[in-house]
Design an enzyme around this catalytic site. Structure first.
Site, mmCIF file in Angstrom:
data_model
loop_
_atom_site.group_PDB
_atom_site.id
_atom_site.type_symbol
_atom_site.label_atom_id
_atom_site.label_comp_id
_atom_site.label_asym_id
_atom_site.label_seq_id
_atom_site.Cartn_x
_atom_site.Cartn_y
_atom_site.Cartn_z
ATOM 1 N N HIS A 29 32.441 27.714 79.222
ATOM 2 C CA HIS A 29 33.222 26.581 79.715
ATOM 3 C C HIS A 29 32.267 25.411 79.930
ATOM 4 O O HIS A 29 31.815 25.162 81.054
ATOM 5 C CB HIS A 29 33.916 26.963 81.022
ATOM 6 C CG HIS A 29 34.910 25.953 81.507
ATOM 7 N ND1 HIS A 29 36.063 26.291 82.167
ATOM 8 C CD2 HIS A 29 34.933 24.601 81.426
ATOM 9 C CE1 HIS A 29 36.738 25.205 82.491
ATOM 10 N NE2 HIS A 29 36.061 24.153 82.051
ATOM 11 N N GLU B 112 36.399 27.261 76.725
ATOM 12 C CA GLU B 112 37.306 26.652 77.690
ATOM 13 C C GLU B 112 36.847 25.227 77.985
ATOM 14 O O GLU B 112 35.661 24.921 77.917
ATOM 15 C CB GLU B 112 37.294 27.446 79.005
ATOM 16 C CG GLU B 112 37.725 28.878 78.881
ATOM 17 C CD GLU B 112 37.657 29.611 80.211
ATOM 18 O OE1 GLU B 112 38.260 30.695 80.300
ATOM 19 O OE2 GLU B 112 37.002 29.100 81.156
ATOM 20 N N HIS C 123 40.200 34.128 86.510
ATOM 21 C CA HIS C 123 39.710 33.439 87.702
ATOM 22 C C HIS C 123 39.763 34.391 88.895
ATOM 23 O O HIS C 123 40.837 34.777 89.351
ATOM 24 C CB HIS C 123 40.483 32.157 88.035
ATOM 25 C CG HIS C 123 39.621 31.160 88.765
ATOM 26 N ND1 HIS C 123 38.846 30.228 88.125
ATOM 27 C CD2 HIS C 123 39.377 30.991 90.080
ATOM 28 C CE1 HIS C 123 38.187 29.508 89.001
ATOM 29 N NE2 HIS C 123 38.480 29.958 90.208
#
Length: 239
Positions: free
Chosen positions: A43, A70, A191
Protein backbone atom coordinates in the site's frame (compact mmCIF):
# COMPACT_ATOMS: atom_id res chain seq x y z
CA UNK A 1 -9.82 -22.16 1.18
CA UNK A 2 -9.53 -18.44 1.78
CA UNK A 3 -6.34 -17.03 0.28
CA UNK A 4 -3.82 -15.23 2.48
CA UNK A 5 -2.11 -12.15 1.06
CA UNK A 6 0.67 -10.77 3.26
CA UNK A 7 0.94 -6.99 3.41
CA UNK A 8 4.65 -6.16 3.73
CA UNK A 9 4.32 -2.43 4.46
CA UNK A 10 5.64 -2.86 8.01
CA UNK A 11 8.77 -4.55 6.71
CA UNK A 12 9.42 -1.46 4.60
CA UNK A 13 8.77 0.75 7.65
CA UNK A 14 11.49 -1.08 9.57
CA UNK A 15 13.91 -0.85 6.66
CA UNK A 16 13.28 2.86 6.17
CA UNK A 17 13.89 3.62 9.85
CA UNK A 18 17.63 3.03 9.41
CA UNK A 19 18.19 3.47 5.69
CA UNK A 20 19.97 0.84 3.65
CA UNK A 21 18.31 -2.45 2.81
CA UNK A 22 17.85 -4.28 6.09
CA UNK A 23 15.53 -6.07 6.21
CA UNK A 24 15.57 -6.87 2.50
CA UNK A 25 12.00 -6.24 1.35
CA UNK A 26 12.30 -8.35 -1.79
CA UNK A 27 13.71 -11.31 0.13
CA UNK A 28 10.90 -11.07 2.65
CA UNK A 29 8.38 -11.17 -0.20
CA UNK A 30 10.11 -14.24 -1.67
CA UNK A 31 10.13 -15.91 1.73
CA UNK A 32 6.46 -15.17 2.40
CA UNK A 33 5.61 -16.95 -0.83
CA UNK A 34 7.99 -19.80 -0.06
CA UNK A 35 6.37 -20.23 3.35
CA UNK A 36 2.90 -20.53 1.82
CA UNK A 37 1.41 -17.06 1.36
CA UNK A 38 -0.78 -16.94 -1.74
CA UNK A 39 -0.25 -13.25 -2.37
CA UNK A 40 1.78 -10.14 -1.58
CA UNK A 41 0.07 -6.82 -0.81
CA UNK A 42 1.60 -3.35 -0.73
CA UNK A 43 0.00 0.00 0.00
CA UNK A 44 2.23 2.84 -1.23
CA UNK A 45 1.38 6.31 0.02
CA UNK A 46 2.42 9.66 -1.45
CA UNK A 47 5.02 10.33 1.26
CA UNK A 48 6.58 6.85 0.70
CA UNK A 49 6.95 6.43 4.46
CA UNK A 50 6.96 2.67 4.09
CA UNK A 51 6.55 1.12 0.62
CA UNK A 52 8.37 3.23 -1.97
CA UNK A 53 7.19 3.47 -5.53
CA UNK A 54 10.48 1.94 -6.64
CA UNK A 55 9.72 -1.06 -4.39
CA UNK A 56 6.54 -1.74 -6.34
CA UNK A 57 8.42 -1.96 -9.63
CA UNK A 58 11.01 -4.25 -8.04
CA UNK A 59 8.37 -6.49 -6.50
CA UNK A 60 6.61 -6.88 -9.84
CA UNK A 61 9.71 -8.67 -11.10
CA UNK A 62 9.87 -11.23 -8.29
CA UNK A 63 6.34 -11.89 -6.98
CA UNK A 64 5.17 -15.25 -8.35
CA UNK A 65 1.80 -15.47 -6.56
CA UNK A 66 -0.84 -12.73 -6.62
CA UNK A 67 0.38 -9.14 -6.49
CA UNK A 68 -2.12 -6.72 -4.93
CA UNK A 69 -1.50 -2.96 -4.85
CA UNK A 70 -3.69 -0.90 -2.52
CA UNK A 71 -3.96 2.85 -2.61
CA UNK A 72 -5.79 6.07 -3.30
CA UNK A 73 -6.75 6.40 -6.95
CA UNK A 74 -7.24 10.15 -6.46
CA UNK A 75 -3.45 10.38 -6.70
CA UNK A 76 -2.36 10.49 -10.35
CA UNK A 77 1.01 9.07 -9.36
CA UNK A 78 -0.75 6.02 -7.96
CA UNK A 79 -2.80 5.54 -11.13
CA UNK A 80 0.33 5.78 -13.26
CA UNK A 81 2.14 3.29 -11.03
CA UNK A 82 -0.62 0.68 -11.19
CA UNK A 83 -1.04 1.00 -14.95
CA UNK A 84 2.71 0.63 -15.45
CA UNK A 85 3.12 -2.36 -13.11
CA UNK A 86 -0.16 -4.11 -13.99
CA UNK A 87 -0.59 -6.16 -10.79
CA UNK A 88 -3.10 -8.97 -10.62
CA UNK A 89 -5.34 -6.81 -8.43
CA UNK A 90 -5.66 -3.17 -7.45
CA UNK A 91 -7.59 -2.32 -4.29
CA UNK A 92 -8.88 1.24 -4.29
CA UNK A 93 -8.87 2.84 -0.82
CA UNK A 94 -10.13 6.36 0.01
CA UNK A 95 -7.11 7.47 2.06
CA UNK A 96 -6.56 11.11 2.87
CA UNK A 97 -3.11 12.69 2.56
CA UNK A 98 -0.97 11.92 5.58
CA UNK A 99 -3.46 9.39 6.96
CA UNK A 100 -1.80 6.99 9.41
CA UNK A 101 -3.76 3.97 8.23
CA UNK A 102 -6.98 3.24 6.37
CA UNK A 103 -10.00 4.06 8.54
CA UNK A 104 -13.08 3.96 6.31
CA UNK A 105 -14.40 2.59 3.07
CA UNK A 106 -15.67 4.34 -0.03
CA UNK A 107 -19.07 5.95 -0.10
CA UNK A 108 -19.91 4.11 -3.30
CA UNK A 109 -23.21 5.93 -3.68
CA UNK A 110 -21.78 9.43 -3.50
CA UNK A 111 -18.71 8.57 -5.59
CA UNK A 112 -20.33 6.09 -7.97
CA UNK A 113 -19.60 8.02 -11.16
CA UNK A 114 -15.97 8.64 -10.23
CA UNK A 115 -15.41 5.05 -9.15
CA UNK A 116 -17.04 3.75 -12.32
CA UNK A 117 -14.47 5.68 -14.35
CA UNK A 118 -11.59 4.44 -12.19
CA UNK A 119 -12.75 0.84 -12.30
CA UNK A 120 -12.97 1.00 -16.09
CA UNK A 121 -9.51 2.54 -16.31
CA UNK A 122 -7.91 -0.36 -14.49
CA UNK A 123 -10.08 -3.13 -15.92
CA UNK A 124 -9.30 -1.94 -19.44
CA UNK A 125 -5.65 -2.58 -18.55
CA UNK A 126 -6.47 -6.16 -17.55
CA UNK A 127 -6.28 -5.56 -13.79
CA UNK A 128 -8.83 -7.00 -11.37
CA UNK A 129 -10.37 -4.23 -9.24
CA UNK A 130 -11.52 -4.34 -5.63
CA UNK A 131 -13.17 -1.44 -3.77
CA UNK A 132 -12.53 -0.96 -0.05
CA UNK A 133 -15.95 -0.59 1.62
CA UNK A 134 -17.58 -0.60 5.01
CA UNK A 135 -19.86 -3.59 5.74
CA UNK A 136 -23.03 -1.84 4.64
CA UNK A 137 -25.41 -3.53 2.17
CA UNK A 138 -26.16 -0.32 0.27
CA UNK A 139 -22.45 0.39 -0.20
CA UNK A 140 -21.91 -3.13 -1.52
CA UNK A 141 -24.84 -2.83 -3.90
CA UNK A 142 -23.63 0.51 -5.24
CA UNK A 143 -20.13 -0.90 -5.61
CA UNK A 144 -21.49 -3.54 -7.96
CA UNK A 145 -22.94 -0.78 -10.13
CA UNK A 146 -19.43 0.65 -10.70
CA UNK A 147 -18.36 -2.51 -12.52
CA UNK A 148 -15.81 -3.55 -9.89
CA UNK A 149 -14.85 -7.20 -9.66
CA UNK A 150 -14.68 -7.39 -5.88
CA UNK A 151 -15.13 -5.46 -2.67
CA UNK A 152 -12.82 -5.61 0.33
CA UNK A 153 -14.68 -5.32 3.61
CA UNK A 154 -13.03 -3.00 6.13
CA UNK A 155 -12.79 -5.21 9.23
CA UNK A 156 -11.59 -2.80 11.93
CA UNK A 157 -15.05 -2.71 13.56
CA UNK A 158 -15.18 -6.51 13.66
CA UNK A 159 -11.78 -6.68 15.34
CA UNK A 160 -12.63 -3.91 17.81
CA UNK A 161 -15.88 -5.53 18.94
CA UNK A 162 -14.79 -9.18 18.71
CA UNK A 163 -14.28 -9.65 22.44
CA UNK A 164 -17.57 -7.95 23.28
CA UNK A 165 -19.59 -10.49 21.34
CA UNK A 166 -18.33 -12.40 18.36
CA UNK A 167 -21.67 -13.06 16.69
CA UNK A 168 -22.73 -9.44 17.00
CA UNK A 169 -19.38 -8.24 15.67
CA UNK A 170 -19.56 -10.53 12.65
CA UNK A 171 -23.23 -9.95 11.80
CA UNK A 172 -22.79 -6.85 9.57
CA UNK A 173 -20.06 -8.62 7.62
CA UNK A 174 -22.14 -11.72 7.07
CA UNK A 175 -24.99 -9.57 5.77
CA UNK A 176 -22.66 -7.58 3.51
CA UNK A 177 -21.19 -10.81 2.19
CA UNK A 178 -24.64 -12.18 1.38
CA UNK A 179 -25.39 -9.01 -0.58
CA UNK A 180 -22.05 -9.28 -2.40
CA UNK A 181 -22.96 -12.79 -3.50
CA UNK A 182 -26.39 -11.65 -4.69
CA UNK A 183 -24.95 -8.87 -6.85
CA UNK A 184 -22.13 -11.04 -8.22
CA UNK A 185 -19.14 -9.51 -6.46
CA UNK A 186 -16.05 -11.32 -5.24
CA UNK A 187 -15.22 -10.76 -1.60
CA UNK A 188 -11.98 -9.79 0.17
CA UNK A 189 -11.45 -8.52 3.71
CA UNK A 190 -8.75 -6.78 5.68
CA UNK A 191 -7.68 -4.54 8.56
CA UNK A 192 -6.87 -5.69 12.12
CA UNK A 193 -7.53 -9.36 11.42
CA UNK A 194 -5.24 -11.52 13.56
CA UNK A 195 -4.72 -14.97 15.05
CA UNK A 196 -7.49 -14.40 17.60
CA UNK A 197 -10.32 -13.25 15.37
CA UNK A 198 -9.52 -14.54 11.89
CA UNK A 199 -10.77 -18.12 12.11
CA UNK A 200 -14.32 -17.21 13.10
CA UNK A 201 -14.48 -14.60 10.36
CA UNK A 202 -13.23 -17.01 7.71
CA UNK A 203 -15.65 -19.70 8.84
CA UNK A 204 -18.77 -17.55 9.00
CA UNK A 205 -18.53 -14.90 6.29
CA UNK A 206 -19.90 -16.57 3.15
CA UNK A 207 -18.01 -16.33 -0.11
CA UNK A 208 -14.83 -14.91 1.41
CA UNK A 209 -12.02 -15.32 -1.11
CA UNK A 210 -9.03 -13.42 0.27
CA UNK A 211 -7.74 -11.69 3.38
CA UNK A 212 -4.93 -9.15 3.36
CA UNK A 213 -3.00 -9.05 6.64
CA UNK A 214 0.08 -7.06 7.49
CA UNK A 215 0.49 -5.34 10.85
CA UNK A 216 -0.65 -8.25 13.04
CA UNK A 217 1.16 -10.90 11.01
CA UNK A 218 4.49 -9.06 10.95
CA UNK A 219 4.14 -8.31 14.68
CA UNK A 220 3.46 -11.99 15.43
CA UNK A 221 6.50 -12.95 13.37
CA UNK A 222 8.72 -11.18 15.92
CA UNK A 223 7.72 -13.86 18.41
CA UNK A 224 7.00 -16.91 16.28
CA UNK A 225 9.23 -16.40 13.25
CA UNK A 226 7.98 -15.57 9.77
CA UNK A 227 7.60 -19.09 8.44
CA UNK A 228 5.78 -20.36 11.51
CA UNK A 229 3.55 -17.30 11.64
CA UNK A 230 2.44 -17.65 8.03
CA UNK A 231 1.61 -21.29 8.65
CA UNK A 232 -0.40 -20.30 11.73
CA UNK A 233 -2.40 -17.78 9.71
CA UNK A 234 -2.96 -20.30 6.92
CA UNK A 235 -4.42 -22.69 9.47
CA UNK A 236 -6.93 -20.01 10.51
CA UNK A 237 -8.26 -19.58 6.97
CA UNK A 238 -8.28 -23.27 6.06
CA UNK A 239 -12.05 -23.60 6.46
Amino acid sequence: MVRLSVNINKVATLRNSRGGNRPDLLQVARDCEKFGAQGITVHPRPDERHIRYADVYDLKNIVTTEFNIEGNCEEQKFIDLVLAVKPHQVTLVPDADGQLTSNHGWNTIEHKRYLTDMVKCFKDAGIRVSLFVDPLPDMVEAAAETGTDRVELYTEAYASHYHQGIELAAAPYIQAAIVAQKVGLGLNAGHDLDLHNLKYFAQHVPGLQEVSIGHALISDALYYGLENTIQMYLQQVAV
